[in-house]
Design a protein around this motif. Sequence first.
Motif, PDB file in Angstrom:
ATOM      1  N   ASN A 147       0.832  -1.209   0.000  1.00  0.00           N
ATOM      2  CA  ASN A 147       0.000   0.000   0.000  1.00  0.00           C
ATOM      3  C   ASN A 147       0.864   1.257   0.000  1.00  0.00           C
ATOM      4  O   ASN A 147       0.558   2.234  -0.688  1.00  0.00           O
ATOM      5  CB  ASN A 147      -0.946   0.000   1.194  1.00  0.00           C
ATOM      6  CG  ASN A 147      -2.046  -1.032   1.047  1.00  0.00           C
ATOM      7  OD1 ASN A 147      -2.392  -1.449  -0.053  1.00  0.00           O
ATOM      8  ND2 ASN A 147      -2.595  -1.463   2.163  1.00  0.00           N
ATOM      9  N   ALA A 148       1.965   1.233   0.751  1.00  0.00           N
ATOM     10  CA  ALA A 148       2.875   2.381   0.778  1.00  0.00           C
ATOM     11  C   ALA A 148       3.538   2.575  -0.585  1.00  0.00           C
ATOM     12  O   ALA A 148       3.660   3.706  -1.064  1.00  0.00           O
ATOM     13  CB  ALA A 148       3.925   2.186   1.868  1.00  0.00           C
ATOM     14  N   GLU A 149       3.964   1.486  -1.205  1.00  0.00           N
ATOM     15  CA  GLU A 149       4.581   1.588  -2.537  1.00  0.00           C
ATOM     16  C   GLU A 149       3.576   2.143  -3.546  1.00  0.00           C
ATOM     17  O   GLU A 149       3.921   3.009  -4.359  1.00  0.00           O
ATOM     18  CB  GLU A 149       5.079   0.225  -2.993  1.00  0.00           C
ATOM     19  CG  GLU A 149       6.309  -0.258  -2.273  1.00  0.00           C
ATOM     20  CD  GLU A 149       6.753  -1.638  -2.748  1.00  0.00           C
ATOM     21  OE1 GLU A 149       6.292  -2.109  -3.795  1.00  0.00           O
ATOM     22  OE2 GLU A 149       7.580  -2.231  -2.034  1.00  0.00           O
ATOM     23  N   ALA A 196       1.706   9.335  -5.942  1.00  0.00           N
ATOM     24  CA  ALA A 196       2.242  10.674  -5.684  1.00  0.00           C
ATOM     25  C   ALA A 196       3.229  11.078  -6.781  1.00  0.00           C
ATOM     26  O   ALA A 196       3.228  12.228  -7.230  1.00  0.00           O
ATOM     27  CB  ALA A 196       2.908  10.708  -4.310  1.00  0.00           C
ATOM     28  N   ARG A 197       4.062  10.138  -7.229  1.00  0.00           N
ATOM     29  CA  ARG A 197       5.010  10.437  -8.317  1.00  0.00           C
ATOM     30  C   ARG A 197       4.280  10.835  -9.586  1.00  0.00           C
ATOM     31  O   ARG A 197       4.689  11.753 -10.295  1.00  0.00           O
ATOM     32  CB  ARG A 197       5.883   9.228  -8.615  1.00  0.00           C
ATOM     33  CG  ARG A 197       7.023   9.089  -7.693  1.00  0.00           C
ATOM     34  CD  ARG A 197       7.922   7.943  -8.121  1.00  0.00           C
ATOM     35  NE  ARG A 197       8.372   7.306  -6.900  1.00  0.00           N
ATOM     36  CZ  ARG A 197       8.633   6.025  -6.758  1.00  0.00           C
ATOM     37  NH1 ARG A 197       8.509   5.208  -7.766  1.00  0.00           N
ATOM     38  NH2 ARG A 197       9.021   5.550  -5.611  1.00  0.00           N
ATOM     39  N   LEU A 198       3.208  10.107  -9.901  1.00  0.00           N
ATOM     40  CA  LEU A 198       2.462  10.401 -11.129  1.00  0.00           C
ATOM     41  C   LEU A 198       1.837  11.783 -11.092  1.00  0.00           C
ATOM     42  O   LEU A 198       1.690  12.429 -12.128  1.00  0.00           O
ATOM     43  CB  LEU A 198       1.369   9.351 -11.348  1.00  0.00           C
ATOM     44  CG  LEU A 198       1.856   7.966 -11.723  1.00  0.00           C
ATOM     45  CD1 LEU A 198       0.671   7.018 -11.810  1.00  0.00           C
ATOM     46  CD2 LEU A 198       2.611   7.988 -13.034  1.00  0.00           C
ATOM     47  N   ALA A 239       7.572   8.805 -14.900  1.00  0.00           N
ATOM     48  CA  ALA A 239       7.419   7.626 -14.040  1.00  0.00           C
ATOM     49  C   ALA A 239       6.502   6.574 -14.648  1.00  0.00           C
ATOM     50  O   ALA A 239       6.457   5.446 -14.171  1.00  0.00           O
ATOM     51  CB  ALA A 239       6.877   8.051 -12.678  1.00  0.00           C
ATOM     52  N   GLU A 240       5.788   6.913 -15.693  1.00  0.00           N
ATOM     53  CA  GLU A 240       4.772   6.015 -16.246  1.00  0.00           C
ATOM     54  C   GLU A 240       5.322   4.647 -16.634  1.00  0.00           C
ATOM     55  O   GLU A 240       4.740   3.621 -16.302  1.00  0.00           O
ATOM     56  CB  GLU A 240       4.077   6.673 -17.446  1.00  0.00           C
ATOM     57  CG  GLU A 240       2.939   5.871 -18.010  1.00  0.00           C
ATOM     58  CD  GLU A 240       1.748   5.723 -17.072  1.00  0.00           C
ATOM     59  OE1 GLU A 240       1.113   4.652 -17.091  1.00  0.00           O
ATOM     60  OE2 GLU A 240       1.455   6.670 -16.324  1.00  0.00           O
ATOM     61  N   LEU A 272      -8.619   6.033  -2.967  1.00  0.00           N
ATOM     62  CA  LEU A 272      -8.455   6.973  -1.859  1.00  0.00           C
ATOM     63  C   LEU A 272      -8.056   8.357  -2.363  1.00  0.00           C
ATOM     64  O   LEU A 272      -8.551   9.371  -1.885  1.00  0.00           O
ATOM     65  CB  LEU A 272      -7.410   6.456  -0.868  1.00  0.00           C
ATOM     66  CG  LEU A 272      -7.850   5.259  -0.049  1.00  0.00           C
ATOM     67  CD1 LEU A 272      -6.673   4.710   0.754  1.00  0.00           C
ATOM     68  CD2 LEU A 272      -8.988   5.631   0.878  1.00  0.00           C
ATOM     69  N   TRP A 273      -7.144   8.407  -3.335  1.00  0.00           N
ATOM     70  CA  TRP A 273      -6.693   9.673  -3.902  1.00  0.00           C
ATOM     71  C   TRP A 273      -7.888  10.447  -4.464  1.00  0.00           C
ATOM     72  O   TRP A 273      -7.994  11.658  -4.293  1.00  0.00           O
ATOM     73  CB  TRP A 273      -5.668   9.394  -4.996  1.00  0.00           C
ATOM     74  CG  TRP A 273      -5.051  10.621  -5.583  1.00  0.00           C
ATOM     75  CD1 TRP A 273      -5.541  11.402  -6.575  1.00  0.00           C
ATOM     76  CD2 TRP A 273      -3.800  11.199  -5.203  1.00  0.00           C
ATOM     77  NE1 TRP A 273      -4.677  12.420  -6.854  1.00  0.00           N
ATOM     78  CE2 TRP A 273      -3.603  12.326  -6.026  1.00  0.00           C
ATOM     79  CE3 TRP A 273      -2.828  10.866  -4.266  1.00  0.00           C
ATOM     80  CZ2 TRP A 273      -2.464  13.119  -5.916  1.00  0.00           C
ATOM     81  CZ3 TRP A 273      -1.704  11.667  -4.174  1.00  0.00           C
ATOM     82  CH2 TRP A 273      -1.541  12.783  -4.994  1.00  0.00           C
ATOM     83  N   GLU A 274      -8.769   9.742  -5.140  1.00  0.00           N
ATOM     84  CA  GLU A 274      -9.932  10.397  -5.750  1.00  0.00           C
ATOM     85  C   GLU A 274     -10.926  10.879  -4.699  1.00  0.00           C
ATOM     86  O   GLU A 274     -11.662  11.839  -4.936  1.00  0.00           O
ATOM     87  CB  GLU A 274     -10.595   9.451  -6.740  1.00  0.00           C
ATOM     88  CG  GLU A 274      -9.719   9.223  -7.967  1.00  0.00           C
ATOM     89  CD  GLU A 274     -10.238   8.130  -8.889  1.00  0.00           C
ATOM     90  OE1 GLU A 274     -11.219   7.441  -8.532  1.00  0.00           O
ATOM     91  OE2 GLU A 274      -9.638   7.947  -9.957  1.00  0.00           O
TER      92      GLU A 274
END
Length: 72
Positions: free
Chosen positions: A13-15, A21-23, A31-32, A55-57
């Motif tokens: 989950n952390a990865e 976050a990188r994207l 990073a794609e 979660l991000w959304e």
Amino acid sequence: MVIRSKEERTRLNAEASAWLARLHGPRGGEAEGALQDWLRADPAHQEAFERATELWELLPGAAEVDTAPRRS
């Protein structure tokens, strides 16, 4: 289905969150390709990335819901 330890799920989950976050960062397009490699490496990576994306959304909406003034 592979049963994973709590520690491994937490790491995945952390990865996944770090990839997300990188994207969304200033150099996200670079990073794609690496993300696609990571996703193909293990089906659990895809599952974790989907959870992180959900979660991000939700985050912007959650911030909007809590706009009422607080009582002291």
